[in-house]
Design a protein around this motif. Structure first.
Motif, PDB file in Angstrom:
ATOM      1  N   PRO A  53       0.750  -1.192  -0.015  1.00  0.00           N
ATOM      2  CA  PRO A  53      -0.026  -0.004   0.296  1.00  0.00           C
ATOM      3  C   PRO A  53       0.895   1.306   0.013  1.00  0.00           C
ATOM      4  O   PRO A  53       1.952   1.163   0.817  1.00  0.00           O
ATOM      5  CB  PRO A  53      -0.822  -0.201   1.069  1.00  0.00           C
ATOM      6  N   ILE A  56      -1.809   4.036   4.045  1.00  0.00           N
ATOM      7  CA  ILE A  56      -2.313   3.484   5.020  1.00  0.00           C
ATOM      8  C   ILE A  56      -3.699   4.107   5.797  1.00  0.00           C
ATOM      9  O   ILE A  56      -3.540   5.367   6.040  1.00  0.00           O
ATOM     10  CB  ILE A  56      -1.796   2.601   6.095  1.00  0.00           C
ATOM     11  N   TRP A 143       0.898 -10.516   4.777  1.00  0.00           N
ATOM     12  CA  TRP A 143       1.531  -9.131   4.835  1.00  0.00           C
ATOM     13  C   TRP A 143       2.920  -9.558   5.883  1.00  0.00           C
ATOM     14  O   TRP A 143       3.014 -10.559   6.536  1.00  0.00           O
ATOM     15  CB  TRP A 143       1.043  -8.030   5.660  1.00  0.00           C
ATOM     16  N   HIS A 147       6.313  -4.656   4.742  1.00  0.00           N
ATOM     17  CA  HIS A 147       5.090  -3.717   4.932  1.00  0.00           C
ATOM     18  C   HIS A 147       5.332  -2.529   5.817  1.00  0.00           C
ATOM     19  O   HIS A 147       4.970  -1.594   5.707  1.00  0.00           O
ATOM     20  CB  HIS A 147       3.811  -4.359   5.195  1.00  0.00           C
TER      21      HIS A 147
END
Length: 231
Positions: A53, A56, A143, A147
């Protein structure tokens, strides 16, 4: 000192709404901070595994604290950076270790609160970070600690922008309490709730506390002072 029951909702008390720390200042700051964090993190993405991502969701809650209530203890730089990263690490590790999303989520949030408290970086969005990372690590996305790279980029960019923006717009961040000169000796004074509300309306700082709580606190302080004076 009036003993009239308090029936005034705190939401009706403006706390420097149009002052230098008003809603417009906070709105612009938070919006541009999220944009800056997204751009900074996106710049790192080409060298990272796909699927990470670039923003977040807990960052939005952190932005509210940093730009809307920057004097709050939970909105200080160490709370923002340490609280989010510590909680994210706990979430990722417990999610990978336990493997069950619900169990990992509950343990991660609880452990994150404890860790932030002991590390003196309590930050409410940190709980959301722990939850997000635990679900990501225990879920099908699997994940991992990699991350932490985009999460760290998000948080550090937000904190850096918050430091620059808050200071450039007239608020020292990290927050510094302005010294108050000692009051001259005089007869003991009393206050009313209206005195507190009127002071807050001119105070160039949005305090993260309810007016009635402040009133109750001052009453308790006055009672303690009176008891000490009377022996």
């Amino acid at each position: 000192m009036s003993d009239t029951p308090h029936q005034h909702p705190a939401s009706l008390i403006p706390q420097a709404v149009l002052g230098p720390l008003g809603w417009l200042r906070g709105s612009f700051g938070a919006g541009f901070a999220i944009l800056a964090a997204g751009l900074a993190t996106s710049a790192l993405m080409p060298g990272l595994p796909p699927g990470l991502p670039f923003l977040i969701a807990p960052l939005g809650a952190s932005a509210v604290l940093v730009f809307a209530v920057p004097a709050s203890p939970v909105a200080q730089p160490w709370s923002v950076v340490g609280g989010n990263l510590l909680s994210a690490t706990i979430g990722l590790m417990l999610g990978a270790l336990i493997g069950h999303p619900l169990m990992a989520a509950g343990l991660a949030v609880g452990a994150a609160i404890a860790a932030m408290t002991f590390a003196r970086c309590l930050h409410p969005p940190g709980g959301a970070c722990a939850l997000l990372c635990a679900l990501g690590a225990a879920g099908p996305e699997q994940w991992s600690l990699v991350h932490l790279v985009p999460i760290a980029a998000n948080v550090l960019a937000l904190a850096l922008f918050g430091w620059a923006y808050n200071n450039l717009t007239g608020h020292r961040w990290p927050h510094v309490v302005a010294p108050v000169p000692p009051a001259p000796a005089r007869a003991a004074a009393t206050h009313t709730r209206e005195d507190i509300a009127a002071t807050l309306a001119t105070w160039e700082e949005l305090l993260d506390v309810d007016v009635d709580d402040l009133d109750a606190f001052y009453r308790a302080v006055n009672e303690r002072v009176a008891a000490r004076r009377d022996g």
